[in-house]
Design an enzyme around this catalytic site. Structure first.
Site, mmCIF file in Angstrom:
data_model
loop_
_atom_site.group_PDB
_atom_site.id
_atom_site.type_symbol
_atom_site.label_atom_id
_atom_site.label_comp_id
_atom_site.label_asym_id
_atom_site.label_seq_id
_atom_site.Cartn_x
_atom_site.Cartn_y
_atom_site.Cartn_z
ATOM 1 C CG ASP A 171 -2.083 -0.946 1.114
ATOM 2 O OD1 ASP A 171 -2.408 -1.332 -0.020
ATOM 3 O OD2 ASP A 171 -2.668 -1.305 2.165
ATOM 4 C CE LYS A 178 -8.155 0.694 -2.176
ATOM 5 N NZ LYS A 178 -7.243 -0.408 -1.842
ATOM 6 C CG MET A 216 -8.540 5.952 7.202
ATOM 7 S SD MET A 216 -9.166 4.447 6.407
ATOM 8 C CE MET A 216 -10.342 3.869 7.652
#
Length: 484
Positions: free
Chosen positions: A35, A57, A170
């Site tokens: 990631d 991402k 997040m």
């Protein structure tokens, strides 16, 4: 034959927070699917031939879908490969590791999960915020601040009833909403809140405020993702317990040769440095060479322990032993070489801490009845003052780990090179990858032979330590950073 998949938590950022089991899985992997938030330095532990697949991402940009990631894991495993799915933090804490495990199970792919240190705890710790504290916070609640779609909402009424530390992951984009909803459901406007950006990384930042002013503070200081949001009275300990951001070398990128046991990397790290490493040439390969006629020689110079080891093996293969060297004067360079000789019960005629041309000329008396056993890359340096005919290249040293070129190209504040071998490797990396930006970075060293290696390569910005010790190197680095 079906392979095997490891869903591996890489931890929050500081590479040393990776578990021992996780490190072994990275070393064994044929494929690593990683990631964006994973510390790229961890990839240097992978085999050179390991396939690296970046599926990170990036917020607001097109990315590899979760379905595509699961397909990659399944396809690579069906090729019979050992696959590591390297995920930031812990795979099962908002990491979609559960979804990937279900997908693997559906395809009858064997897998395991290796937990990782979650940023929800470690990020706070590195900012001086304990998640719990006796009589102040007796529970911890980790909440996602990033929902699957806009139609989903958190149960703010239930969250507001929780008596403990609230941690939102997040949630940077939704910070105004989080603050507004907490105050609307009973939280005091003065309640402490903090944000930790890039927790445990070298670029970590943190900021504390109150529910009624944190949005303005974050905007003023330009905080962004990835950030952890923490709400509760434990935030008040931030200044007292913030060991990480108060370290002497915090946030500074120090270039040093990679070493799992070296004292220099450890001490630099303890002082808060972010280590930008290049691999050591740690794999020794013997070159084709023949024993000289020892009966015609007066002496032998052994420049490292590998050369001595190969000499002993060569003697045995030729039906000889150490007694065939009894009449020779044996000069050794470096304390590791001395230890190698002692293991064979040999006391050197002369011991040199480093390559010393003047002293060698005195001992050898400018005679050509000597041989000098050395490593391949050192011949050019050593033969500047002696005839090449005296030299025998017994071996060469090569790197067994990959070079993190991208990390090195991001720049460093100081380079630390404790010996000439590390300097030669550093120069080789600099030349091979044309890293001109390193030419002007100050380099801390502690020996004449190291200085010689660097000067020959055109480096002049060197700081020589007061004492020839690792501690002195660290002290000199701190003084440089502080401008002393």
């Amino acid at each position: 034959m079906t392979g095997f998949v490891t869903l591996l938590g890489a931890g929050p950022g500081d590479e040393e927070l990776l578990t021992l089991k996780g490190l072994e899985r990275i070393k064994e992997a044929d494929v690593i699917v990683y990631d964006r938030l994973v510390n790229q330095a961890l990839l240097r532990f992978a085999k050179v031939e390991c396939e690296l697949i970046n599926v990170g991402k990036i917020p607001g940009q097109a990315c590899v879908s979760q379905n595509d990631i699961e397909t990659i894991l399944i396809d690579k495993a069906k090729e019979g490969k050992r696959v590591v799915r390297l995920k930031s933090g812990d795979p099962y804490i908002f990491g979609r590791g559960g979804e990937e495990g279900v997908a693997l199970h559906a395809q009858h792919i064997p897998f395991e999960v290796v937990p990782g240190v979650t940023s929800a705890i470690a990020g706070l710790t590195y900012a001086g915020i304990p998640a719990t504290y006796r009589d102040i916070a007796t529970s911890v609640h980790v909440i996602t601040g990033h929902l699957q779609d806009a139609s989903e909402e958190l149960n703010w009424q239930a969250i507001s009833q929780l008596k403990g530390t609230l941690i939102f992951l997040m949630g940077m984009k939704n910070l105004p909403t989080i603050v507004k909803e907490l105050m609307a459901h009973g939280h005091e406007a003065s309640e402490p809140i903090a944000l930790v950006e890039w927790g445990t990384h070298d670029k970590q930042r943190s900021i504390a405020g109150r529910l009624d002013n944190i949005v303005e503070l974050v905007q003023e200081h330009r905080f962004s993702s990835p950030s952890i949001i923490v709400v509760g009275k434990v935030v008040e300990f931030k200044e007292v317990l913030n060991f990480h951001e108060h370290a002497h070398l915090f946030g500074k990128r120090i270039c040093v040769q990679d070493s799992s046991t070296g004292k220099l990397p450890r001490l630099l790290k303890e002082n808060g440095a972010h280590l930008v490493t290049f691999p050591a040439r740690d794999k020794c390969v013997e070159k084709p060479w023949a024993l000289p006629d020892f009966t015609q020689l007066e002496g032998i110079v052994v420049t490292d322990s590998h050369a001595w080891q190969f000499l002993m093996e060569k003697l045995v293969d030729a039906g000889k032993d150490i007694r065939d060297l009894a009449h020779l004067k044996c000069v050794v360079v470096g304390h590791h070489t001395v230890k190698a000789l002692r293991q064979n019960g040999i006391k050197p005629f002369e011991t040199l801490a480093q390559w010393e041309v003047g002293r060698l000329n005195e001992v050898m008396n400018h005679s050509n009845k000597w041989v000098i056993l050395c490593e391949e890359t050192r011949l050019a340096h050593y033969s500047e003052h002696f005839s090449k005919e005296l030299f025998i290249e017994t071996h060469k040293l090569i790197m067994s780990k990959r070079i993190d070129v991208e990390n090195l190209q991001c720049g460093v504040d100081v380079v630390c090179l404790p010996n000439s071998l590390a300097a030669e490797t550093f120069v080789g990396v600099y030349q091979e990858y044309k890293m001109e930006h390193l030419k002007h970075v100050p380099i801390v060293i502690m020996g004449q032979s190291t200085q010689d290696v660097l000067q020959r390569a055109g480096f002049n910005n060197m700081v020589i330590t007061e004492h020839a010790t690792i501690k002195s190197m660290v002290d000199a680095t701190i003084a440089l950073i502080k401008g002393e």
